[in-house]
Design a protein around this motif. Structure first.
Motif, PDB file in Angstrom:
ATOM      1  N   UNK A  69       0.837  -1.204   0.000  1.00 14.55           N
ATOM      2  CA  UNK A  69       0.000   0.000   0.000  1.00 14.55           C
ATOM      3  C   UNK A  69       0.869   1.250   0.000  1.00 14.55           C
ATOM      4  N   UNK A  70       1.958   1.190   0.799  1.00  6.22           N
ATOM      5  CA  UNK A  70       2.868   2.341   0.820  1.00  6.22           C
ATOM      6  C   UNK A  70       3.407   2.590  -0.580  1.00  6.22           C
ATOM      7  N   UNK A  71       3.781   1.519  -1.250  1.00  6.10           N
ATOM      8  CA  UNK A  71       4.350   1.683  -2.576  1.00  6.10           C
ATOM      9  C   UNK A  71       3.333   2.266  -3.552  1.00  6.10           C
ATOM     10  N   UNK A  72       2.089   1.780  -3.450  1.00  7.01           N
ATOM     11  CA  UNK A  72       1.054   2.335  -4.323  1.00  7.01           C
ATOM     12  C   UNK A  72       0.891   3.823  -4.073  1.00  7.01           C
ATOM     13  N   UNK A  73       0.998   4.221  -2.804  1.00  7.26           N
ATOM     14  CA  UNK A  73       0.870   5.646  -2.488  1.00  7.26           C
ATOM     15  C   UNK A  73       2.039   6.413  -3.092  1.00  7.26           C
ATOM     16  N   UNK A  74       3.244   5.833  -3.018  1.00  6.93           N
ATOM     17  CA  UNK A  74       4.401   6.487  -3.629  1.00  6.93           C
ATOM     18  C   UNK A  74       4.190   6.657  -5.122  1.00  6.93           C
ATOM     19  N   UNK A  75       3.534   5.663  -5.737  1.00  9.95           N
ATOM     20  CA  UNK A  75       3.273   5.731  -7.169  1.00  9.95           C
ATOM     21  C   UNK A  75       2.023   6.536  -7.501  1.00  9.95           C
ATOM     22  N   UNK A  76       1.205   6.811  -6.493  1.00  7.66           N
ATOM     23  CA  UNK A  76      -0.056   7.497  -6.747  1.00  7.66           C
ATOM     24  C   UNK A  76      -1.021   6.636  -7.543  1.00  7.66           C
ATOM     25  N   UNK A  94      -2.186  15.041  -8.808  1.00  5.85           N
ATOM     26  CA  UNK A  94      -2.816  15.659  -7.643  1.00  5.85           C
ATOM     27  C   UNK A  94      -3.714  14.618  -6.989  1.00  5.85           C
ATOM     28  N   UNK A  95      -3.166  13.827  -6.072  1.00  9.80           N
ATOM     29  CA  UNK A  95      -3.976  12.779  -5.447  1.00  9.80           C
ATOM     30  C   UNK A  95      -5.102  13.384  -4.610  1.00  9.80           C
ATOM     31  N   UNK A  96      -6.269  12.813  -4.760  1.00 14.58           N
ATOM     32  CA  UNK A  96      -7.433  13.265  -4.001  1.00 14.58           C
ATOM     33  C   UNK A  96      -7.920  12.098  -3.156  1.00 14.58           C
ATOM     34  N   UNK A  97      -7.589  12.158  -1.857  1.00 14.78           N
ATOM     35  CA  UNK A  97      -7.867  11.016  -0.990  1.00 14.78           C
ATOM     36  C   UNK A  97      -9.360  10.738  -0.867  1.00 14.78           C
ATOM     37  N   UNK A  98     -10.153  11.811  -0.829  1.00 17.10           N
ATOM     38  CA  UNK A  98     -11.592  11.619  -0.647  1.00 17.10           C
ATOM     39  C   UNK A  98     -12.234  10.929  -1.846  1.00 17.10           C
ATOM     40  N   UNK A  99     -11.814  11.373  -3.038  1.00 18.12           N
ATOM     41  CA  UNK A  99     -12.370  10.774  -4.248  1.00 18.12           C
ATOM     42  C   UNK A  99     -11.692   9.460  -4.591  1.00 18.12           C
ATOM     43  N   UNK A 100     -10.626   9.142  -3.875  1.00 21.25           N
ATOM     44  CA  UNK A 100      -9.862   7.917  -4.129  1.00 21.25           C
ATOM     45  C   UNK A 100      -9.364   7.858  -5.565  1.00 21.25           C
ATOM     46  N   UNK A 101      -8.908   8.981  -6.070  1.00 20.35           N
ATOM     47  CA  UNK A 101      -8.313   9.009  -7.423  1.00 20.35           C
ATOM     48  C   UNK A 101      -7.466  10.263  -7.568  1.00 20.35           C
ATOM     49  N   UNK A 131      -1.630   8.881   4.074  1.00 24.11           N
ATOM     50  CA  UNK A 131      -1.951  10.162   3.406  1.00 24.11           C
ATOM     51  C   UNK A 131      -1.240  10.206   2.058  1.00 24.11           C
ATOM     52  N   UNK A 132      -1.986   9.919   0.987  1.00 24.71           N
ATOM     53  CA  UNK A 132      -1.359   9.656  -0.314  1.00 24.71           C
ATOM     54  C   UNK A 132      -0.588  10.857  -0.846  1.00 24.71           C
ATOM     55  N   UNK A 133      -1.174  12.050  -0.740  1.00 27.88           N
ATOM     56  CA  UNK A 133      -0.518  13.220  -1.330  1.00 27.88           C
ATOM     57  C   UNK A 133       0.862  13.447  -0.703  1.00 27.88           C
ATOM     58  N   UNK A 134       0.936  13.311   0.621  1.00 29.74           N
ATOM     59  CA  UNK A 134       2.216  13.540   1.304  1.00 29.74           C
ATOM     60  C   UNK A 134       3.255  12.527   0.837  1.00 29.74           C
ATOM     61  N   UNK A 135       2.858  11.251   0.835  1.00 32.08           N
ATOM     62  CA  UNK A 135       3.797  10.201   0.449  1.00 32.08           C
ATOM     63  C   UNK A 135       4.240  10.395  -1.002  1.00 32.08           C
ATOM     64  N   UNK A 136       3.244  10.663  -1.866  1.00 29.80           N
ATOM     65  CA  UNK A 136       3.511  10.831  -3.299  1.00 29.80           C
ATOM     66  C   UNK A 136       4.526  11.948  -3.534  1.00 29.80           C
TER      67      UNK A 136
END
Lengths: 470, 336
Positions: A250-257, A272-279, A315-320
């Motif tokens: 999961x961490x890796x997916x977040x790094x890849x967005x 621009x990852x949008x965590x709420x919209x999951x995309x 938190x995808x945006x931060x990791x990305x």
């Protein structure tokens, strides 16, 4: 607004660790450099090596002192803000952290004093030996800390008995799956940091024409090392990434967005990852590149972030973005090293003012890259404190309120703000004073002065160097 | 593994570490507390120079104790630190400021503002750290609200009239360690100043010691039972404490230089032992003993090996650094 003790505790720990980490990351690399300089002087008797060794020993002393002071706080934070985690993991984390402390003290007690103050008092061979032992000691410290940290990412060798981790195999727990990659990545980061700082300072000395012979040697050494290490680090980082792919997908997916599980995933340069919209709201990517890098097949399957339920997503945006900052700076460092190689022809590397200026500015980049990498890996672990076994919310101190956490967070920011200002101000002064244009050594009989790290510098704190000179 | 009581061994090691810390960091914190009252800047130089070579070695014991507690008695760690949350923060902030002041004060010119700020950082940091440590002792005597091995009290439960008294008590006690240390390390007007301070500080320590000694058994049944039960032999500890206090008075009056410091160390040592026998074997009073609070035996053993190897080195190094810097410290010597 509701103050969240978990979030505030995480911020507080992140702040304190970031502040602290700056110094060891630098001193670990520098300690090895000192050992090399001492070794070169021992072998060649060229005084230039000795002058460099003296300058960088002083810098090392100040940075080491800052690391010690800022480190005291960290060992108590486990208990104050993460008491449930402390109690649950103490069987493993406790001995490891203690071994780190014990190593550090042993090293300081036995060898640091000899390195800092032994010049001219102990035989040269002994002095060299002390320098090597100090360097070795910094690695042993790193070993323990990273073993503990890696275990939190990829726990192994333990079983959970009534809410407490018990060690079933020390070797499996210490040499847990991500440990070798983390240790290698971090050790190389330390060398690169030390390399860019020394290169930057040497470049500055060359720009103002101080001690040209010695600083050319220093610059040349650093550039050779960086030429080898910066691309190797990219390779090590890639291996580390594959390890993360295996153990923390999961961490890796977040790094890849990468939100959805798919084949032939692109490497996203911008999104621009949008965590709420999951995309992602917007993305620019290189087709198939992520799949190729991670699976070595163009249509390899990359799991998406959505494989984890929203409450278990980082938190995808931060990791990305932290990941991209790290990689971007890494590429920049490789580029600067390659330009150095190109400029070597005809010795332009010592004369090109734009290049020397660039190196000067580059001294900061490894620190930023290290912090970005650290944010990537630690945020990417969220919400897990011990991956898959204990969340941040479970590990936090139950009696802690948001107000208390905020109070101490602001407190530490204030305390460290003052200290950091004083410390870096002083460090730059040491460097300014460092290599005087004249060859005369200021002989100070420091036999009676306290043998403290910073006593190794004789630089005043608040004199004006331009008016009063040395 | 069953042959040894590892928890007992660890209790002794950590108890020893805490004692070393209190005795050694005590006098350099004490100098910080006395700092603003020093006769002049020369005296401050002497005070700071007298401890500059050893103070961080002294603080080693605090970190060693903290890490050792986490490894050997995690329950102590995970109850004390949350319960004393604000106090721990104040202590750490104090120690950090003080640590940097040690390094940078000497690098600042005497007539500059920088010097005055570092003076303030040093004395303020020392005073806050000392008070916080005293409050920790008081809180330990008071006990902790725990349920299921977790602290359940509020953030300011530790702050009571009793802990304020122990906090001030430690500050004054450290100051006394500071003056007697200074008697040992200085001469001339600085030494005379230290002699003059010793008696009033000693008197203050005696008064607070008496109040705490009366108060403690009253707030705590276990302590009451311990002291007024069958174990009459423990009364030798307060007797020795009083004897040491008298020796401090007598020796400083007579102009002895070494004895007042040794006797002050003795005062602290016997008070500390008195406290230990009061609470033994409760390490997280009132609910948990050292065996309840222990980590897994294999963890205790794993670390024990390393500590037994390193401890002799640390002790030799400690002794050696005090030996190298023995003798009087004079103004104008050393750093400048």
């Amino acid at each position: 607004m509701e103050l969240d003790p978990v979030l505030l505790s995480r911020l507080q720990f992140a702040f304190v660790v970031s502040f602290h980490a700056i110094f060891p990351v630098f001193t670990i690399g520098l300690a090895s450099y000192l050992a090399v300089l001492h070794g070169l002087f021992y072998k060649t008797r060229n005084p230039a090596w000795d002058r460099l060794a003296q300058l960088w020993t002083r810098v090392f002393a100040v940075a080491f002192g800052m690391g010690v002071v800022s480190g005291i706080v960290m060992s108590f934070q486990f208990g104050t803000n993460w008491s449930n985690f402390s109690q649950a993991s103490a069987n493993f984390i406790g001995p490891l952290l203690s071994y780190e402390v014990v190593t550090a003290f042993f090293l300081e007690a036995a060898f640091l004093g000899v390195l800092l103050f032994g010049r001219g008092r102990v035989p040269q061979g002994v002095h060299l030996f002390a320098a090597v032992m100090v360097a070795l000691g910094t690695f042993i410290s790193t070993f323990w800390i990273l073993a503990a940290n890696s275990w939190m990412h990829t726990p192994a060798g333990v079983e959970l008995v009534e809410g407490t981790f018990r060690v079933t195999s020390w070797s499996e727990a210490i040499f847990n799956p991500s440990f070798p990659f983390r240790l290698a990545h971090m050790a190389m980061a330390s060398f690169i940091t030390g390399g860019f700082v020394v290169a930057g300072v040497s470049a500055w000395y060359l720009l103002i024409g101080r001690d040209v012979e010695a600083n050319r040697k220093a610059l040349s050494m650093c550039l050779w090392m960086l030429l080898v290490l910066t691309p190797t680090q990219a390779l090590v980082g890639d291996f580390h990434g594959l390890n993360t792919f295996e153990h923390q997908p999961v961490k890796l997916s977040a790094m890849e967005g990468n939100w959805e599980t798919r084949r032939g995933a692109p490497f996203l340069v911008f999104a621009l990852p949008d965590q709420e919209a999951q995309q992602n709201r917007f993305e620019i990517g290189i087709p198939y590149a992520a799949s190729l890098i991670l699976t070595h097949e163009l249509d390899g399957e990359i799991p998406g972030i959505v494989e984890a339920p929203p409450e278990e997503q980082p938190p995808v945006a931060i990791v990305f973005w932290a990941f991209r900052v790290m990689v971007g700076l890494g590429l920049l460092m490789i580029a600067v090293s390659l330009v150095g190689l190109y400029l070597r022809r005809g010795g332009r590397v010592y004369h090109s003012r734009p290049y020397l200026q660039t190196l000067r500015l580059m001294s900061v980049t490894p620190f930023v890259a290290v912090l970005a990498g650290w944010i990537t890996t630690e945020s990417g672990r969220a919400p897990w404190l011990v991956y898959g076994m204990m969340t941040h919310a479970e590990g936090v101190t139950p009696s802690l309120t948001g107000g208390m956490a905020l109070f101490t967070l602001l407190g530490y920011v204030a305390v460290y703000g003052v200290i950091f200002y004083a410390g870096t101000y002083y460090l730059t002064r040491v460097i300014r004073y460092g290599m005087q244009p004249k060859d005369e050594e200021v002989v100070v009989d420091d036999f009676e002065t306290p043998k403290r790290p910073w006593s190794a510098t004789h630089t005043p704190f608040d004199d004006d160097p331009s008016r009063e000179g040395a | 593994m069953e042959m040894f009581d590892l928890s007992l061994i660890w209790a002794l090691i950590i108890g020893f570490g805490i004692m070393m810390y209190v005795l050694m960091d005590g006098f350099d914190l004490g100098l910080g507390i006395l700092f603003p009252f020093a006769p002049d800047e020369d005296a401050r130089d002497v005070m700071m120079n007298s401890v500059a070579p050893v103070w961080d070695g002294n603080e080693t014991w605090l970190v060693l104790g903290g890490a050792g507690l986490l490894a050997a008695f995690p329950l102590v760690y995970s109850v004390f630190l949350p319960a004393l949350y604000i106090g721990v923060f104040l202590m750490l902030a104090g120690l950090v400021f003080r640590g940097v002041a040690f390094e940078l004060r000497f690098k600042s010119r005497r007539d500059r503002r920088g010097r005055r700020l570092w003076n303030l950082a040093f004395s303020g940091g020392s005073a806050v750290a000392a008070f916080a440590q005293g409050a920790v002792v008081g809180t330990y005597i008071q006990g902790f609200a725990t349920e299921n091995r977790v602290y359940v009290g509020g953030p300011f439960d530790w702050l009571t009239p009793f802990t304020v008294l122990t906090g001030i008590g430690i500050m004054i006690g450290y100051a006394l360690l500071g003056t007697t240390w200074l008697i040992l390390k200085s001469e001339g007007y600085i030494q005379r100043w230290a002699y003059r301070l010793t008696t009033p500080l000693l008197l203050a320590v005696l008064v607070i010691f008496a109040i705490i000694s009366i108060w403690t058994p009253l707030v705590n049944d276990v302590v009451w039972e311990r002291w007024f039960g069958h174990l009459h032999v423990i009364w030798v500890l307060p007797a020795l404490t009083l004897l040491c206090m008298f020796t401090v008075y007598w020796a400083s009056r007579r102009g002895y230089e070494v004895l007042p410091f040794i006797a002050t160390l003795g005062t602290f040592l016997f008070t500390y032992l008195g406290l230990v026998v009061s609470k033994w074997p409760w390490i997280v009073p009132p609910n948990y003993t050292i065996w309840d609070a222990a980590s897994a035996p294999e963890s205790q053993l794993f670390l024990l090996i390393g500590v037994l190897f390193v401890l002799p080195f640390v002790l030799v190094y400690t002794f050696w650094s005090y030996w190298v810097f023995r003798g009087k410290v004079r103004a104008g010597e050393g750093y400048h």
